[in-house]
Design a protein around this motif. Structure first.
Motif, PDB file in Angstrom:
ATOM      1  N   GLU A  16       0.829  -1.204   0.000  1.00 59.56           N
ATOM      2  CA  GLU A  16       0.000   0.000   0.000  1.00 59.56           C
ATOM      3  C   GLU A  16       0.865   1.256   0.000  1.00 59.56           C
ATOM      4  O   GLU A  16       0.591   2.213  -0.725  1.00 59.56           O
ATOM      5  CB  GLU A  16      -0.903  -0.016   1.238  1.00 59.56           C
ATOM      6  CG  GLU A  16      -1.990   1.034   1.211  1.00 59.56           C
ATOM      7  CD  GLU A  16      -2.939   0.838   2.378  1.00 59.56           C
ATOM      8  OE1 GLU A  16      -3.103   1.805   3.151  1.00 59.56           O
ATOM      9  OE2 GLU A  16      -3.504  -0.273   2.506  1.00 59.56           O
ATOM     10  N   GLU A  19       2.333   1.713  -3.444  1.00 60.32           N
ATOM     11  CA  GLU A  19       1.308   2.194  -4.372  1.00 60.32           C
ATOM     12  C   GLU A  19       1.062   3.688  -4.178  1.00 60.32           C
ATOM     13  O   GLU A  19       0.971   4.436  -5.154  1.00 60.32           O
ATOM     14  CB  GLU A  19       0.011   1.420  -4.167  1.00 60.32           C
ATOM     15  CG  GLU A  19      -1.091   1.834  -5.131  1.00 60.32           C
ATOM     16  CD  GLU A  19      -2.382   1.058  -4.918  1.00 60.32           C
ATOM     17  OE1 GLU A  19      -3.265   1.176  -5.778  1.00 60.32           O
ATOM     18  OE2 GLU A  19      -2.511   0.347  -3.909  1.00 60.32           O
ATOM     19  N   GLU A  20       0.964   4.138  -2.929  1.00 63.14           N
ATOM     20  CA  GLU A  20       0.753   5.563  -2.662  1.00 63.14           C
ATOM     21  C   GLU A  20       1.925   6.393  -3.166  1.00 63.14           C
ATOM     22  O   GLU A  20       1.744   7.459  -3.758  1.00 63.14           O
ATOM     23  CB  GLU A  20       0.549   5.785  -1.163  1.00 63.14           C
ATOM     24  CG  GLU A  20      -0.776   5.286  -0.643  1.00 63.14           C
ATOM     25  CD  GLU A  20      -0.894   5.400   0.873  1.00 63.14           C
ATOM     26  OE1 GLU A  20      -0.156   6.211   1.469  1.00 63.14           O
ATOM     27  OE2 GLU A  20      -1.714   4.669   1.442  1.00 63.14           O
ATOM     28  N   GLU A  21       3.136   5.900  -2.938  1.00 63.58           N
ATOM     29  CA  GLU A  21       4.326   6.617  -3.407  1.00 63.58           C
ATOM     30  C   GLU A  21       4.333   6.707  -4.933  1.00 63.58           C
ATOM     31  O   GLU A  21       4.660   7.742  -5.502  1.00 63.58           O
ATOM     32  CB  GLU A  21       5.586   5.911  -2.909  1.00 63.58           C
ATOM     33  CG  GLU A  21       6.850   6.654  -3.260  1.00 63.58           C
ATOM     34  CD  GLU A  21       8.078   6.005  -2.662  1.00 63.58           C
ATOM     35  OE1 GLU A  21       9.137   6.132  -3.295  1.00 63.58           O
ATOM     36  OE2 GLU A  21       7.986   5.380  -1.599  1.00 63.58           O
ATOM     37  N   TYR A  22       3.961   5.614  -5.583  1.00 62.47           N
ATOM     38  CA  TYR A  22       3.891   5.605  -7.049  1.00 62.47           C
ATOM     39  C   TYR A  22       2.889   6.639  -7.548  1.00 62.47           C
ATOM     40  O   TYR A  22       3.162   7.386  -8.489  1.00 62.47           O
ATOM     41  CB  TYR A  22       3.525   4.208  -7.541  1.00 62.47           C
ATOM     42  CG  TYR A  22       3.324   4.136  -9.031  1.00 62.47           C
ATOM     43  CD1 TYR A  22       4.415   4.107  -9.898  1.00 62.47           C
ATOM     44  CD2 TYR A  22       2.053   4.112  -9.582  1.00 62.47           C
ATOM     45  CE1 TYR A  22       4.234   4.054 -11.272  1.00 62.47           C
ATOM     46  CE2 TYR A  22       1.865   4.058 -10.949  1.00 62.47           C
ATOM     47  CZ  TYR A  22       2.955   4.031 -11.787  1.00 62.47           C
ATOM     48  OH  TYR A  22       2.765   3.988 -13.136  1.00 62.47           O
ATOM     49  N   LYS A  23       1.716   6.700  -6.904  1.00 66.60           N
ATOM     50  CA  LYS A  23       0.682   7.659  -7.311  1.00 66.60           C
ATOM     51  C   LYS A  23       1.158   9.094  -7.151  1.00 66.60           C
ATOM     52  O   LYS A  23       0.844   9.955  -7.969  1.00 66.60           O
ATOM     53  CB  LYS A  23      -0.601   7.437  -6.512  1.00 66.60           C
ATOM     54  CG  LYS A  23      -1.367   6.199  -6.913  1.00 66.60           C
ATOM     55  CD  LYS A  23      -2.605   6.026  -6.061  1.00 66.60           C
ATOM     56  CE  LYS A  23      -3.341   4.755  -6.422  1.00 66.60           C
ATOM     57  NZ  LYS A  23      -4.521   4.546  -5.561  1.00 66.60           N
ATOM     58  N   VAL A  24       1.925   9.359  -6.088  1.00 62.69           N
ATOM     59  CA  VAL A  24       2.432  10.708  -5.849  1.00 62.69           C
ATOM     60  C   VAL A  24       3.497  11.069  -6.889  1.00 62.69           C
ATOM     61  O   VAL A  24       3.566  12.201  -7.359  1.00 62.69           O
ATOM     62  CB  VAL A  24       2.998  10.827  -4.416  1.00 62.69           C
ATOM     63  CG1 VAL A  24       3.751  12.125  -4.227  1.00 62.69           C
ATOM     64  CG2 VAL A  24       1.868  10.708  -3.400  1.00 62.69           C
ATOM     65  N   ARG A  25       4.301  10.104  -7.263  1.00 70.29           N
ATOM     66  CA  ARG A  25       5.414  10.368  -8.185  1.00 70.29           C
ATOM     67  C   ARG A  25       5.005  10.381  -9.653  1.00 70.29           C
ATOM     68  O   ARG A  25       5.714  10.937 -10.493  1.00 70.29           O
ATOM     69  CB  ARG A  25       6.522   9.339  -7.989  1.00 70.29           C
ATOM     70  CG  ARG A  25       7.238   9.481  -6.673  1.00 70.29           C
ATOM     71  CD  ARG A  25       8.254   8.381  -6.485  1.00 70.29           C
ATOM     72  NE  ARG A  25       8.824   8.423  -5.159  1.00 70.29           N
ATOM     73  CZ  ARG A  25      10.080   8.800  -4.923  1.00 70.29           C
ATOM     74  NH1 ARG A  25      10.864   9.141  -5.912  1.00 70.29           N
ATOM     75  NH2 ARG A  25      10.534   8.809  -3.695  1.00 70.29           N
ATOM     76  N   THR A  26       3.872   9.789  -9.981  1.00 71.99           N
ATOM     77  CA  THR A  26       3.461   9.675 -11.378  1.00 71.99           C
ATOM     78  C   THR A  26       3.375  11.025 -12.089  1.00 71.99           C
ATOM     79  O   THR A  26       3.923  11.169 -13.191  1.00 71.99           O
ATOM     80  CB  THR A  26       2.137   8.898 -11.486  1.00 71.99           C
ATOM     81  OG1 THR A  26       2.343   7.584 -10.963  1.00 71.99           O
ATOM     82  CG2 THR A  26       1.677   8.788 -12.921  1.00 71.99           C
ATOM     83  N   PRO A  27       2.719  12.047 -11.514  1.00 67.03           N
ATOM     84  CA  PRO A  27       2.680  13.337 -12.222  1.00 67.03           C
ATOM     85  C   PRO A  27       4.074  13.944 -12.415  1.00 67.03           C
ATOM     86  O   PRO A  27       4.363  14.526 -13.463  1.00 67.03           O
ATOM     87  CB  PRO A  27       1.830  14.225 -11.310  1.00 67.03           C
ATOM     88  CG  PRO A  27       1.045  13.295 -10.469  1.00 67.03           C
ATOM     89  CD  PRO A  27       1.899  12.076 -10.305  1.00 67.03           C
TER      90      PRO A  27
END
Length: 64
Positions: A16, A19-27
């Motif tokens: 989890e 996943e949160e870190e990935y979502k933050v880094r995607t933009p």
């Protein structure tokens, strides 16, 4: 194996968190990719301009 080192709960928390870190880094990653593409396009444009100027110099075209 990695899963043997973590309990199911710990492993779920780890996933989890990733996943949160990935979502933050995607933009930010998208921004970096777009910026890189823009820089590559600018570099290619400047290379073409340099080639044109060098051709003009070779054939003696000046704006005097």
């Amino acid at each position: 194996m990695l899963m043997l080192l973590f309990s199911y709960h710990s492993f779920a928390i780890l996933l989890e968190s990733l996943e949160e870190e990935y979502k933050v880094r995607t933009p930010y990653l998208a921004y970096l990719v777009n910026a890189h593409q823009g820089l590559l396009a600018t570099h290619a444009h400047l290379e073409r301009l340099i080639e044109r100027v060098e051709r003009y110099i070779d054939i003696g075209i000046t704006n005097h």
